[in-house]
Motif scaffolding. Structure first.
Motif, PDB file in Angstrom:
ATOM      1  N   ARG A 125       0.825  -1.208   0.000  1.00  0.00           N
ATOM      2  CA  ARG A 125       0.000   0.000   0.000  1.00  0.00           C
ATOM      3  C   ARG A 125       0.859   1.257   0.000  1.00  0.00           C
ATOM      4  O   ARG A 125       0.598   2.218   0.730  1.00  0.00           O
ATOM      5  CB  ARG A 125      -0.963   0.010   1.173  1.00  0.00           C
ATOM      6  CG  ARG A 125      -2.011  -1.057   1.090  1.00  0.00           C
ATOM      7  CD  ARG A 125      -2.993  -0.941   2.202  1.00  0.00           C
ATOM      8  NE  ARG A 125      -4.121  -1.828   1.965  1.00  0.00           N
ATOM      9  CZ  ARG A 125      -5.156  -1.886   2.739  1.00  0.00           C
ATOM     10  NH1 ARG A 125      -5.226  -1.130   3.805  1.00  0.00           N
ATOM     11  NH2 ARG A 125      -6.140  -2.707   2.460  1.00  0.00           N
ATOM     12  N   LEU A 126       1.885   1.216  -0.830  1.00  0.00           N
ATOM     13  CA  LEU A 126       2.787   2.346  -0.989  1.00  0.00           C
ATOM     14  C   LEU A 126       2.809   2.767  -2.447  1.00  0.00           C
ATOM     15  O   LEU A 126       2.607   1.936  -3.340  1.00  0.00           O
ATOM     16  CB  LEU A 126       4.213   1.964  -0.575  1.00  0.00           C
ATOM     17  CG  LEU A 126       4.480   1.768   0.903  1.00  0.00           C
ATOM     18  CD1 LEU A 126       5.871   1.204   1.124  1.00  0.00           C
ATOM     19  CD2 LEU A 126       4.322   3.090   1.645  1.00  0.00           C
ATOM     20  N   PRO A 127       3.092   4.041  -2.728  1.00  0.00           N
ATOM     21  CA  PRO A 127       3.240   4.458  -4.113  1.00  0.00           C
ATOM     22  C   PRO A 127       4.368   3.671  -4.790  1.00  0.00           C
ATOM     23  O   PRO A 127       5.338   3.260  -4.145  1.00  0.00           O
ATOM     24  CB  PRO A 127       3.604   5.943  -4.009  1.00  0.00           C
ATOM     25  CG  PRO A 127       3.113   6.359  -2.664  1.00  0.00           C
ATOM     26  CD  PRO A 127       3.228   5.151  -1.787  1.00  0.00           C
ATOM     27  N   ALA A 128       4.240   3.484  -6.089  1.00  0.00           N
ATOM     28  CA  ALA A 128       5.224   2.696  -6.833  1.00  0.00           C
ATOM     29  C   ALA A 128       6.638   3.254  -6.690  1.00  0.00           C
ATOM     30  O   ALA A 128       7.591   2.489  -6.543  1.00  0.00           O
ATOM     31  CB  ALA A 128       4.829   2.616  -8.304  1.00  0.00           C
ATOM     32  N   VAL A 129       6.786   4.569  -6.714  1.00  0.00           N
ATOM     33  CA  VAL A 129       8.135   5.138  -6.635  1.00  0.00           C
ATOM     34  C   VAL A 129       8.781   4.833  -5.286  1.00  0.00           C
ATOM     35  O   VAL A 129       9.980   4.562  -5.206  1.00  0.00           O
ATOM     36  CB  VAL A 129       8.132   6.656  -6.948  1.00  0.00           C
ATOM     37  CG1 VAL A 129       7.438   7.446  -5.850  1.00  0.00           C
ATOM     38  CG2 VAL A 129       9.542   7.167  -7.170  1.00  0.00           C
ATOM     39  N   VAL A 130       8.010   4.850  -4.220  1.00  0.00           N
ATOM     40  CA  VAL A 130       8.542   4.516  -2.897  1.00  0.00           C
ATOM     41  C   VAL A 130       8.927   3.042  -2.847  1.00  0.00           C
ATOM     42  O   VAL A 130       9.984   2.672  -2.332  1.00  0.00           O
ATOM     43  CB  VAL A 130       7.522   4.872  -1.789  1.00  0.00           C
ATOM     44  CG1 VAL A 130       8.005   4.384  -0.432  1.00  0.00           C
ATOM     45  CG2 VAL A 130       7.259   6.365  -1.765  1.00  0.00           C
ATOM     46  N   THR A 131       8.088   2.189  -3.413  1.00  0.00           N
ATOM     47  CA  THR A 131       8.384   0.755  -3.466  1.00  0.00           C
ATOM     48  C   THR A 131       9.655   0.500  -4.265  1.00  0.00           C
ATOM     49  O   THR A 131      10.491  -0.320  -3.872  1.00  0.00           O
ATOM     50  CB  THR A 131       7.200  -0.013  -4.076  1.00  0.00           C
ATOM     51  OG1 THR A 131       6.044   0.249  -3.276  1.00  0.00           O
ATOM     52  CG2 THR A 131       7.471  -1.506  -4.115  1.00  0.00           C
ATOM     53  N   LYS A 132       9.836   1.212  -5.368  1.00  0.00           N
ATOM     54  CA  LYS A 132      11.051   1.059  -6.173  1.00  0.00           C
ATOM     55  C   LYS A 132      12.288   1.446  -5.375  1.00  0.00           C
ATOM     56  O   LYS A 132      13.331   0.791  -5.474  1.00  0.00           O
ATOM     57  CB  LYS A 132      10.966   1.903  -7.447  1.00  0.00           C
ATOM     58  CG  LYS A 132      10.005   1.375  -8.468  1.00  0.00           C
ATOM     59  CD  LYS A 132       9.978   2.305  -9.679  1.00  0.00           C
ATOM     60  CE  LYS A 132       8.940   1.911 -10.675  1.00  0.00           C
ATOM     61  NZ  LYS A 132       8.937   2.817 -11.844  1.00  0.00           N
ATOM     62  N   VAL A 133      12.196   2.487  -4.573  1.00  0.00           N
ATOM     63  CA  VAL A 133      13.333   2.902  -3.735  1.00  0.00           C
ATOM     64  C   VAL A 133      13.651   1.810  -2.714  1.00  0.00           C
ATOM     65  O   VAL A 133      14.812   1.437  -2.522  1.00  0.00           O
ATOM     66  CB  VAL A 133      13.061   4.257  -3.043  1.00  0.00           C
ATOM     67  CG1 VAL A 133      14.121   4.566  -1.994  1.00  0.00           C
ATOM     68  CG2 VAL A 133      12.988   5.373  -4.077  1.00  0.00           C
ATOM     69  N   LEU A 134      12.621   1.278  -2.061  1.00  0.00           N
ATOM     70  CA  LEU A 134      12.829   0.208  -1.080  1.00  0.00           C
ATOM     71  C   LEU A 134      13.467  -1.017  -1.737  1.00  0.00           C
ATOM     72  O   LEU A 134      14.424  -1.596  -1.209  1.00  0.00           O
ATOM     73  CB  LEU A 134      11.506  -0.194  -0.426  1.00  0.00           C
ATOM     74  CG  LEU A 134      10.808   0.845   0.447  1.00  0.00           C
ATOM     75  CD1 LEU A 134       9.460   0.317   0.915  1.00  0.00           C
ATOM     76  CD2 LEU A 134      11.671   1.251   1.610  1.00  0.00           C
ATOM     77  N   LEU A 135      12.936  -1.410  -2.891  1.00  0.00           N
ATOM     78  CA  LEU A 135      13.462  -2.591  -3.577  1.00  0.00           C
ATOM     79  C   LEU A 135      14.874  -2.361  -4.091  1.00  0.00           C
ATOM     80  O   LEU A 135      15.701  -3.270  -4.067  1.00  0.00           O
ATOM     81  CB  LEU A 135      12.530  -2.998  -4.716  1.00  0.00           C
ATOM     82  CG  LEU A 135      11.174  -3.545  -4.278  1.00  0.00           C
ATOM     83  CD1 LEU A 135      10.258  -3.745  -5.481  1.00  0.00           C
ATOM     84  CD2 LEU A 135      11.339  -4.846  -3.498  1.00  0.00           C
ATOM     85  N   SER A 136      15.174  -1.152  -4.528  1.00  0.00           N
ATOM     86  CA  SER A 136      16.544  -0.888  -4.981  1.00  0.00           C
ATOM     87  C   SER A 136      17.525  -0.962  -3.819  1.00  0.00           C
ATOM     88  O   SER A 136      18.666  -1.398  -3.994  1.00  0.00           O
ATOM     89  CB  SER A 136      16.641   0.452  -5.712  1.00  0.00           C
ATOM     90  OG  SER A 136      16.426   1.530  -4.845  1.00  0.00           O
ATOM     91  N   ASP A 137      17.091  -0.580  -2.619  1.00  0.00           N
ATOM     92  CA  ASP A 137      17.926  -0.764  -1.429  1.00  0.00           C
ATOM     93  C   ASP A 137      18.217  -2.250  -1.216  1.00  0.00           C
ATOM     94  O   ASP A 137      19.342  -2.637  -0.895  1.00  0.00           O
ATOM     95  CB  ASP A 137      17.236  -0.207  -0.170  1.00  0.00           C
ATOM     96  CG  ASP A 137      17.110   1.298  -0.160  1.00  0.00           C
ATOM     97  OD1 ASP A 137      17.783   1.971  -0.978  1.00  0.00           O
ATOM     98  OD2 ASP A 137      16.322   1.810   0.658  1.00  0.00           O
ATOM     99  N   LEU A 138      17.183  -3.069  -1.396  1.00  0.00           N
ATOM    100  CA  LEU A 138      17.346  -4.517  -1.222  1.00  0.00           C
ATOM    101  C   LEU A 138      18.228  -5.117  -2.316  1.00  0.00           C
ATOM    102  O   LEU A 138      18.983  -6.060  -2.055  1.00  0.00           O
ATOM    103  CB  LEU A 138      15.977  -5.197  -1.183  1.00  0.00           C
ATOM    104  CG  LEU A 138      15.106  -4.863   0.030  1.00  0.00           C
ATOM    105  CD1 LEU A 138      13.689  -5.398  -0.155  1.00  0.00           C
ATOM    106  CD2 LEU A 138      15.731  -5.412   1.299  1.00  0.00           C
TER     107      LEU A 138
END
Length: 123
Positions: free
Chosen positions: A76-89
């Motif tokens: 339940r997060l905006p796509a851009v925020v999810t992309k930032v989280l996943l790029s950290d991973l």
């Protein structure tokens, strides 16, 4: 795994208690090349650095190949925020990401209809 809405950062009456840009540390651009159809999968390696609760939830959704769009919807997060989280991973080696593979036409009508149907069910 608990549902993302069961955490302390969501309240049924008030909504999200932590703003999405706070989750990403104010970052708006992922460091890894990800689009909504990129498939992300856990590597089995534990992250070496401390990650936030959203990172942990995102990692838990990556047991099998999962699209960025699907992870974003579950969190339940905006796509851009999810992309930032996943790029950290991706950077810490906890997940791998790859672009989707299209057989013939990248805009397969049946795929688009399935995505639209899934989005309608979530509303």
């Amino acid at each position: 795994m608990p549902a993302p809405q069961d955490g302390p950062w969501l309240d049924d009456a008030a909504g999200r208690l932590i703003r999405p840009y706070t989750v990403s540390g104010g970052r708006t651009r992922p460091t890894a090349a990800l689009d909504l159809l990129s498939l992300v999968m856990a590597t089995g390696s534990a992250p070496q650095s401390h990650l936030g609760p959203e990172h942990t939830l995102a990692l838990g959704l990556c047991d099998g190949p999962t699209s960025v769009a699907e992870i974003s919807a579950h969190l339940r997060l905006p796509a851009v925020v999810t992309k930032v989280l996943l790029s950290d991973l991706v950077e810490c080696g906890a997940v791998t990401a790859r672009a989707p593979r299209f057989q013939e036409a990248p805009t397969d009508r049946s795929l688009l209809e399935a995505v639209l149907d899934g989005l309608r069910r979530r509303l």
